[in-house]
Structures are given as structure tokens and as C-alpha cells.
Design a protein around this motif. Sequence first.
Motif, PDB file in Angstrom:
ATOM      1  N   ASN A 121       5.920   4.553   0.931  1.00 59.56           N
ATOM      2  CA  ASN A 121       6.527   5.771   1.476  1.00 59.56           C
ATOM      3  C   ASN A 121       7.594   5.433   2.511  1.00 59.56           C
ATOM      4  OD1 ASN A 121       5.098   7.570  -0.097  1.00 59.56           O
ATOM      5  ND2 ASN A 121       3.447   7.815   1.400  1.00 59.56           N
ATOM      6  N   PHE A 122       7.308   4.416   3.322  1.00 62.89           N
ATOM      7  CA  PHE A 122       8.277   3.983   4.321  1.00 62.89           C
ATOM      8  C   PHE A 122       9.551   3.481   3.643  1.00 62.89           C
ATOM      9  CE2 PHE A 122      10.040   0.646   7.101  1.00 62.89           C
ATOM     10  CZ  PHE A 122      10.338   1.420   8.205  1.00 62.89           C
ATOM     11  N   LYS A 139      10.692   4.290   0.648  1.00 62.35           N
ATOM     12  CA  LYS A 139      11.379   5.435   0.060  1.00 62.35           C
ATOM     13  C   LYS A 139      12.108   6.246   1.116  1.00 62.35           C
ATOM     14  CE  LYS A 139       8.379   5.914  -3.934  1.00 62.35           C
ATOM     15  NZ  LYS A 139       7.373   6.729  -4.621  1.00 62.35           N
ATOM     16  N   ASN A 140      11.485   6.394   2.281  1.00 60.75           N
ATOM     17  CA  ASN A 140      12.103   7.121   3.384  1.00 60.75           C
ATOM     18  C   ASN A 140      13.390   6.418   3.836  1.00 60.75           C
ATOM     19  OD1 ASN A 140      12.582   8.859   5.482  1.00 60.75           O
ATOM     20  ND2 ASN A 140      10.951   8.080   6.785  1.00 60.75           N
ATOM     21  N   ASN A 174       0.839  -1.193   0.000  1.00 63.45           N
ATOM     22  CA  ASN A 174       0.000   0.000   0.000  1.00 63.45           C
ATOM     23  C   ASN A 174       0.881   1.254   0.000  1.00 63.45           C
ATOM     24  OD1 ASN A 174       0.852   0.376   2.636  1.00 63.45           O
ATOM     25  ND2 ASN A 174      -0.987  -0.568   3.510  1.00 63.45           N
ATOM     26  N   LYS A 175       0.275   2.403  -0.092  1.00 62.25           N
ATOM     27  CA  LYS A 175       1.001   3.661  -0.236  1.00 62.25           C
ATOM     28  C   LYS A 175       1.865   3.959   0.994  1.00 62.25           C
ATOM     29  CE  LYS A 175       0.352   8.366  -1.731  1.00 62.25           C
ATOM     30  NZ  LYS A 175      -0.568   9.387  -2.186  1.00 62.25           N
ATOM     31  N   THR A 176       1.402   3.649   2.175  1.00 60.40           N
ATOM     32  CA  THR A 176       2.158   3.888   3.405  1.00 60.40           C
ATOM     33  C   THR A 176       3.451   3.073   3.419  1.00 60.40           C
ATOM     34  OG1 THR A 176       0.069   4.209   4.560  1.00 60.40           O
ATOM     35  CG2 THR A 176       2.014   3.895   5.915  1.00 60.40           C
ATOM     36  N   GLU A 177       3.364   1.825   3.021  1.00 65.90           N
ATOM     37  CA  GLU A 177       4.548   0.970   2.989  1.00 65.90           C
ATOM     38  C   GLU A 177       5.547   1.448   1.942  1.00 65.90           C
ATOM     39  OE1 GLU A 177       2.480  -2.677   2.340  1.00 65.90           O
ATOM     40  OE2 GLU A 177       2.495  -3.216   4.470  1.00 65.90           O
TER      41      GLU A 177
END
Length: 83
Positions: A21-22, A24-25, A16-19
Motif C-alpha cells: 500500500n505504501f 502504491k501510495n 506485506n500488505k502495508t508495504e
Amino acid sequence: MSQSDRMPKIDLSKLNKTELNFIKNIEEKNRVRVEKLKKLRRNNLITAGILGAGILGIYGYSMYAVKQENFLDDFDEPAKTTQ
């Protein structure tokens, strides 16, 4: 490294988008860390080069200075006295 030692690849379409983003961070933090380590290593190599050049310069000057000393060249042994 054999194929069994590696982690299996992840299908990014299932995340999902949250994972994402994590991930990429974490990648960005790792990239920054690697850049800092590269800069630190470069600075360490520069410092080592300067110190090495200084040591070789001192050694070279010492050999040059010792070669010029000639106060012992004209030293005569005292004559032996017989009694």
C-alpha cells in the motif's frame, strides 16, 4: 548505465500488505507530480510562444515602419559658401 549501478529488483511476494500500500501510495503521488510538471511545461511553452510571436511582430512592424519613412530622402545638403 551498467547493471551494477541499478538497484536490485524486489520480490513483491515477500512484501506485506502495508508495504504494498505504501508503494502504491508513493507511485500515485509521483504520477500526480509528473502530471503537474507536464502541465506546467506545456503552459511555459505556450507563454514562450506568445511572447516570441509578440517580439517578432514588434520587430517586423518596426522594420516596416522604418522602410516607409522618407523625410530624409529629399534632404539636400546646404550649399557650401566660399569666402
